[in-house]
Design an enzyme around this catalytic site. Structure first.
Site, short mmCIF file in Angstrom:
data_model
loop_
_atom_site.label_atom_id
_atom_site.label_comp_id
_atom_site.label_asym_id
_atom_site.label_seq_id
_atom_site.Cartn_x
_atom_site.Cartn_y
_atom_site.Cartn_z
N HIS A 1 -1.33 0.74 7.78
CA HIS A 1 -1.82 0.88 6.40
C HIS A 1 -1.55 2.30 5.93
O HIS A 1 -1.64 3.26 6.69
CB HIS A 1 -3.32 0.57 6.36
CG HIS A 1 -3.90 0.60 4.98
ND1 HIS A 1 -3.44 -0.20 3.97
CD2 HIS A 1 -4.91 1.36 4.44
CE1 HIS A 1 -4.13 0.04 2.87
NE2 HIS A 1 -5.02 0.98 3.14
N CYS B 1 0.82 -1.21 0.00
CA CYS B 1 0.00 0.00 0.00
C CYS B 1 0.86 1.26 0.00
O CYS B 1 0.46 2.28 -0.55
CB CYS B 1 -0.96 -0.01 1.19
SG CYS B 1 -0.18 -0.38 2.77
#
Length: 1036
Positions: A353, A98
């Site tokens: 994340h 990510c």
């Protein structure tokens, strides 16, 4: 409806009053439960397996009533994968990629960088001009620039909602399963991109990285003595700002440019003064790039823990940033507009994340890029409030400060991207080159084909579902047979017919057939009676068979079952009669001998015999429940039956006659025996006058004589060799008596067998010889060196006193005499001791024996080792494992000191009978070697110690999992050592680590960590941090 067992009894209740030859069609239909009342939907909650007329709860509920057509398929609408109008394209998260996706989206929305990449020469143009597309070959970019070109073209004009960046990630050699340092990856990629573009001929392409991202600053040092100023000019692509102790971005920039005093040991060597002088040093910004990247140093090294941590402090920043106060040369505009905010969700530096908030340079709208999902923010303003509320609040976290108009606060932002205002306004449309657009069009065509294919599959599934719905609605109402002609179909098939998730197969009724190829009465519970009309439609549409009509009701099976049920009822009456006869006193001595075991279980044996007759009827045509019956299975069953004793065979001797053991039998009357014989006509019959087996009597007399002889021999040998039997006062080489010239050797196998005989002479065979030849090699030499006997040697040989040896020679036959003589060598006092053996040592075979012993110690399966858990303040691990502050040995004083703390650990609360375990350290083993031979090598467990079964080929990691189950200590909290050696290679096998049977492994457990996020950091930091080593970002 009544329970299934009650229905079963009701179906056969007539058999109590009807003889087998009187069975009629009515009785047969009753046994098959033809006329049971059908169940009503809504009243019966679930299907009644005992009622073949119950057609409720077989899966029909999902088809009756209105049905959502979406339930007919499991295919999502392909248009959900289509890019929304006026939106951007997402990127697939490949596991832990990510952070790469966020940078790709930020770079894509830099129009100047995108335009420059489109201008790069590419093999893609050759591919589109040649036979690549026409040949149906997939395009494979060769360089980083080509990967970015293709990715950016897809991000710009793809019809997909998201695309796959795996080609680009693989080209960089990144591990998709490991999260890397996002800040470091940004710098490395920018450096790689500049190096790659620097080889281009077009200056707009070659210099784009420097024009967009490169600025200059100077390290300026001023001598406090002479005032001389020295400069070191350097380029930068981003400013790394310390956020610790600051609340505003401007404070971070001010600290970055803050003047530093160089005094004391840190003084500056002035070339003008030619000596060290006090000085000042600061950074001056000379020029700023069009795109200003500000790295907020959220991930820092913690000296206390030895690994990285994340700073979760709030930092305020404005949408407009005036850099003029910080730049040395004041000419021009230095006002920047915020264009991107990169966010890290999570409290740990090793997990979390990454998402990005990026401003569209053409529309001015803000978008949140979260891998595949793209969300447009309402209005024209950046919104970070939702992102900041995602992490769980804790007491130690500060409240979010209030932000004024045009400003924002974040505790998760780690990079801010600002664009020069003049650059922000001068944006133009970037067109995808024709050769790239051709590839994008091809990918869009594939996507459209896929959408059409998925839509067609959805349509077909819906059409099939509709047809099935109509079929079920039509046929389910016609399933009940009532008084009409009927057939039987298996319940399982009906359930699968009504199950939308499985395709309907042909009807298979073979499993329900009896030996006469008709419907077995016992299988009625898994069958359903349906109308002939419904059965005709089923067989015409799905096929299968055999069809089970009214002719399939098997009269033979019903008659046989009736006979067996009547016999079982008679058996209950006869059981009571026999019991009463056995209780009554016998008149006279006439009767029959019956085994006591047979009398206790005769009713069960009779029942089993009746069940076997019922089973044989099923097997008579070579089938069991419709399946072929193999010869191998029948042989195995016969063998098992032969091994089981039949009635009255428990009083048979090995010769087939009446056993001599009177305790195993009793005398029963003639009447009782007649009743028993009705059920067991082939049982052995022994009248009361029958004599016992003559051969057994002879053997019994001989056995009594032999037993008496064995006891006498054992007593004599025990009296002659008392110390040898009791393992007392044994000789050892270290304490050789002065009045003894020689010692003798026998094998341990001989001693074990002899002691076993002396203990239980009636159950063992007397030992007649001493087999010392097994201790010699094929050359006739001895394979043991007495000054250096191993623990394994002591399991093979035992030392014998001369007086004992004389007695052994009298009592046993000795094949080989093995003698040890001790001599003193040299004039020095004390003199050196040597041992001479007869026969002599065979050095080669001795070496081979040692090698074999070592091999055996490292090639074992299911051997026992011991794991000893120590607490923090015990001293047992200090000496032998200083790295863990632990040792494998301890003094008795240490044990006493550690006892109170040890008792606090639940693993130490074990009973050991009040005994203290002997030392198992290296010192203890040295002492053992000095003694050379000891009687018992049995391990004695202590508190805090548990035995585990292990094999040499299992890994240390597998052992740690066993220890985790035994001690409730996680593998990463285990510190293991053996004989002072730390065990830390999880992939190594126990054999290679030197763990042998009976080893004692010391376990020291780390204290548990209350903060689970910190525990995750510990797990990550235990692995060596290699960063981007071996990836394309470092030029590999």
């Amino acid at each position: 409806m009544a329970p299934r067992l009650q229905l079963e009894k009701a179906a056969w209740r007539w058999a109590e009053t009807v003889r087998p030859e009187e069975v009629s069609q009515e009785h047969i239909e009753t046994a098959y439960r033809i006329w049971l009342e059908p169940c009503i939907r809504g009243v019966c909650r679930r299907n009644c397996r005992g009622n073949p007329n119950c057609l409720v709860g077989i899966g029909e509920h999902i088809w009756l009533g209105e049905i959502d057509e979406n339930s007919f398929h499991n295919i999502d609408d392909p248009n959900c994968e289509r890019r929304k109008k006026n939106s951007f394209v997402g990127l697939t998260n490949l596991g832990a990629s990510c952070y790469v996706n966020t940078f790709l989206q930020v770079w894509f929305l830099n129009l100047e960088l995108r335009q420059a990449l489109y201008l790069c020469p590419s093999t893609c143009s050759d591919y589109t001009k040649g036979d690549g597309i026409r040949g149906g070959k997939d395009y494979e970019p060769q360089t980083i620039c080509e990967h970015l070109q293709y990715l950016f073209a897809l991000l710009q004009n793809s019809n997909r909602r998201y695309i796959d960046p795996s080609g680009f990630v693989k080209a960089l050699g990144l591990d998709t399963g490991q999260q890397q340092d996002a800040q470091e990856s940004s710098k490395l990629f920018m450096s790689l991109l500049e190096d790659t573009l620097s080889k281009q001929k077009n200056p707009d392409v070659r210099n784009v990285v420097q024009q967009q991202f490169c600025g200059e600053y100077a390290y300026v040092t001023v001598c406090s003595q002479c005032g001389r100023e020295s400069k070191l000019v350097s380029k930068f692509y981003e400013l790394e700002l310390n956020i610790q102790g600051h609340k505003q971005l401007t404070d971070c920039i001010s600290e970055f440019l803050k003047e530093e005093r160089l005094e004391g040991d840190n003084r500056y060597f002035c070339e003008n003064c030619q000596s060290k002088q006090n000085a000042t040093r600061k950074i001056r910004l000379l020029s700023l790039p069009c795109t200003l990247n500000l790295q907020l140093m959220r991930f820092v090294f913690d000296r206390q823990t030895g690994h990285k941590k994340k700073l979760n402090a709030y930092i305020g920043f404005s949408e407009s940033l005036d850099m003029e106060p910080y730049v040395e040369h004041k000419g021009g505009s230095f006002v920047y507009e915020l264009s991107a905010v990169l966010i890290h969700r999570g409290v740990s530096a090793y997990s979390g994340h990454y998402i990005a908030h990026v401003k569209d340079p053409q529309s001015g709208d803000w978008y949140k890029f979260n891998d595949e999902d793209i969300e447009k923010m309402e209005g024209k303003k950046l919104q970070l409030g939702i992102e900041e509320d995602l992490t769980e609040p804790s007491k130690s976290q500060t409240r979010k400060p209030k932000c004024g108009k045009g400003t924002h606060c974040s505790r998760n932002a780690y990079m801010l991207v600002y664009r020069l205002q003049t650059q922000e306004k001068n944006h133009t449309m970037v067109q995808v080159p024709a050769f790239l657009q051709e590839l994008v069009d091809r990918d869009n065509s594939k996507f459209e084909e896929w959408c059409v294919e998925m839509a067609e599959m959805r349509r077909q599934s819906v059409d099939k579902g509709r047809a099935k719905h109509e079929e079920v609605k039509e046929l389910y109402q016609r399933l009940p047979a009532g008084a009409e002609p009927y057939e039987f179909v298996s319940l399982e098939w009906l359930q699968k017919w009504l199950d939308e998730s499985t395709p309907t197969k042909p009807i298979d009724n073979n499993a329900c057939l009896c030996s006469h190829d008709k419907l077995h009465p016992d299988k009625i519970s898994i069958m359903k009676r349906i109308s002939e009309y419904a059965a005709d439609i089923f067989y015409s549409r799905y096929g299968g068979g055999p069809r089970l009509t009214v002719k399939a009701l098997c009269k033979d099976c019903v008659v046989e079952r009736c006979r067996i049920l009547r016999l079982k009822n008679q058996l209950n009456e006869d059981y009571k009669t026999v019991n009463n006869l056995l209780k009554a006193t016998m008149k006279g001595s006439d009767g029959f001998w019956v085994g006591k075991s047979s009398l206790r279980s005769w009713r069960q044996l009779a029942l089993e015999q009746l069940d076997e007759q019922d089973g044989e009827a099923e097997q008579s045509n070579g089938k069991i429940n419709g399946s072929p019956f193999s010869k191998d299975e029948s042989k195995e069953e016969k063998k098992e039956e032969e091994e089981e004793l039949n009635f009255n065979e428990d009083i048979l001797c090995p010769h087939g006659e009446l056993s001599i053991s009177e305790n195993e039998r009793r005398l029963v009357s003639q009447e009782a025996w007649s009743k028993l014989q009705q059920y067991f006509p082939k049982a052995p019959e022994f009248p009361s006058y029958k004599e016992c087996c003559s051969q057994c009597k002879i053997l019994e007399r001989e056995g009594e004589e032999n037993e008496a002889l064995h006891k006498m021999i054992a007593k004599e040998q025990k009296t002659s060799l008392p110390n040898l039997f009791q393992d007392k006062n044994r000789p050892c080489l270290s304490n050789w008596p002065e009045d003894t010239d020689a010692l003798y050797i026998v094998s341990h196998f001989f001693l074990d067998e002899w002691r076993k005989f002396v203990r239980k002479p009636a159950r063992s065979t007397p030992v007649s010889s001493v087999g010392n030849a097994a201790l010699l090699c094929p050359h006739g030499g001895l394979m043991f060196t007495f000054p250096s006997l191993t623990k394994e040697d002591s399991k093979l040989i035992a030392l014998i006193w001369p007086s004992e040896w004389q007695m052994i020679q009298k009592l046993f036959v000795v094949d080989k005499v093995i003698k040890i003589t001790r001599i003193e060598v040299g004039d020095v006092n004390p003199s050196q001791t040597q041992y001479i053996s007869e026969p002599n040592l065979c050095p080669d075979c001795r070496e081979g024996l040692l090698c074999q012993q070592q091999k055996d110690l490292r090639e074992y399966t299911q051997a026992t080792i011991y794991v000893h858990k120590v607490v923090d303040n015990k001293k047992v691990m200090k000496d032998s494992a200083p790295e863990l502050n632990v040792s494998s040995s301890e003094t008795e004083e240490d044990k006493e000191e550690a006892k109170p703390d040890g008792e606090k650990d639940p693993d130490f609360n074990q009973s050991n009978g009040g005994t203290k375990r002997q030392k198992t350290s290296q010192q203890g083993y040295v002492a053992y070697q000095k003694q050379v031979i000891r009687r018992s090598t049995r391990h004695r467990k202590v508190r805090g110690e548990k035995a585990l079964l292990v094999s040499a080929n299992q890994t240390l990691k597998e052992l740690k999992i066993q220890i985790m189950h035994a001690f409730s200590v996680a593998p990463f909290d285990q510190n293991l050592s053996i004989d002072g050696k730390i065990l830390n290679d999880d992939c190594a096998t126990l054999g290679t680590l030197g763990v042998i049977p009976e080893s004692v492994i010391l376990l020291k457990a780390d204290e548990p960590i209350a903060d689970y996020a910190a525990m995750d950091d510990v797990m990550q930091v235990c692995m060596p941090e290699e960063g981007f080593k071996g990836t394309g970002l470092l030029g590999h």
